[in-house]
Scaffold this motif. Structure first.
Motif, short mmCIF file in Angstrom:
data_model
loop_
_atom_site.label_atom_id
_atom_site.label_comp_id
_atom_site.label_asym_id
_atom_site.label_seq_id
_atom_site.Cartn_x
_atom_site.Cartn_y
_atom_site.Cartn_z
N ARG A 120 0.81 -1.23 0.00
CA ARG A 120 0.00 0.00 0.00
C ARG A 120 0.83 1.27 0.00
O ARG A 120 0.35 2.33 0.35
CB ARG A 120 -0.97 0.02 1.18
CG ARG A 120 -1.89 -1.18 1.23
CD ARG A 120 -2.73 -1.16 2.47
NE ARG A 120 -3.56 -2.37 2.49
CZ ARG A 120 -4.34 -2.69 3.48
NH1 ARG A 120 -4.43 -1.90 4.54
NH2 ARG A 120 -5.06 -3.78 3.43
N ASP B 10 -7.32 1.13 -4.79
CA ASP B 10 -8.36 1.82 -4.01
C ASP B 10 -9.24 2.71 -4.88
O ASP B 10 -10.04 3.48 -4.38
CB ASP B 10 -7.75 2.61 -2.85
CG ASP B 10 -6.95 3.83 -3.29
OD1 ASP B 10 -6.89 4.15 -4.48
OD2 ASP B 10 -6.36 4.48 -2.40
N HIS C 38 -1.59 4.63 0.18
CA HIS C 38 -2.97 4.49 -0.27
C HIS C 38 -3.62 3.44 0.64
O HIS C 38 -2.91 2.63 1.24
CB HIS C 38 -3.02 3.94 -1.71
CG HIS C 38 -2.81 4.95 -2.78
ND1 HIS C 38 -3.86 5.49 -3.49
CD2 HIS C 38 -1.69 5.48 -3.31
CE1 HIS C 38 -3.38 6.32 -4.40
NE2 HIS C 38 -2.06 6.33 -4.31
N SER D 143 -3.79 3.23 -7.82
CA SER D 143 -4.03 2.25 -6.76
C SER D 143 -5.30 1.42 -6.99
O SER D 143 -6.23 1.85 -7.67
CB SER D 143 -4.15 2.98 -5.42
OG SER D 143 -4.49 2.10 -4.37
N ARG E 9 -5.14 0.85 -0.36
CA ARG E 9 -4.95 -0.46 -0.99
C ARG E 9 -3.66 -0.44 -1.81
O ARG E 9 -2.98 0.57 -1.91
CB ARG E 9 -6.16 -0.80 -1.86
CG ARG E 9 -7.43 -0.89 -0.99
CD ARG E 9 -8.57 -1.63 -1.59
NE ARG E 9 -8.23 -2.97 -2.01
CZ ARG E 9 -8.94 -3.62 -2.92
NH1 ARG E 9 -10.00 -3.06 -3.47
NH2 ARG E 9 -8.59 -4.84 -3.28
N GLU E 10 -3.36 -1.55 -2.43
CA GLU E 10 -2.14 -1.73 -3.21
C GLU E 10 -1.89 -0.60 -4.22
O GLU E 10 -2.80 -0.16 -4.91
CB GLU E 10 -2.28 -3.05 -3.98
CG GLU E 10 -1.20 -3.37 -4.95
CD GLU E 10 -1.49 -4.66 -5.71
OE1 GLU E 10 -0.97 -4.80 -6.81
OE2 GLU E 10 -2.23 -5.53 -5.20
#
Length: 88
Positions: free
Chosen positions: A15, A55, A33, A53, A35-36
């Motif tokens: 992340r 996200d 972020h 990302s 997420r990844e």
């Protein structure tokens, strides 16, 4: 790599996007972020770093301060970011 070759930016499943010294290998800054992070790109002048990302956002960061300058939401995960040669 940054346009001047001094920095390396990496994207990670942890992340984060990280800025590294290309000379010493030292991690200089970490930006995150929820997420990844899938992709990173330097602006042609090296002043900005863009991240993509899972996200569902793309973010624009100051490469100097690490401050998030802008977040752009998308309906699905963002897989890649790039700048045009003129910096747009």
């Amino acid at each position: 790599f940054s346009p001047d070759g001094a920095l390396l930016a990496t994207a990670s499943k942890d992340r984060t996007a990280r800025l590294w010294s290309a000379v010493s290998g030292e991690c200089l800054r970490t930006s995150g972020h929820p997420r990844e992070v899938r992709s990173v790109a330097f602006s042609p002048d090296g002043a900005l770093l863009a991240t993509a990302s899972k996200d569902r956002t793309a973010r624009l960061w100051s490469a100097v301060s690490g401050e998030c300058l802008r977040t752009s939401g998308h309906p699905r995960e963002v897989r890649s970011v790039a700048f045009s040669p003129d910096g747009a």
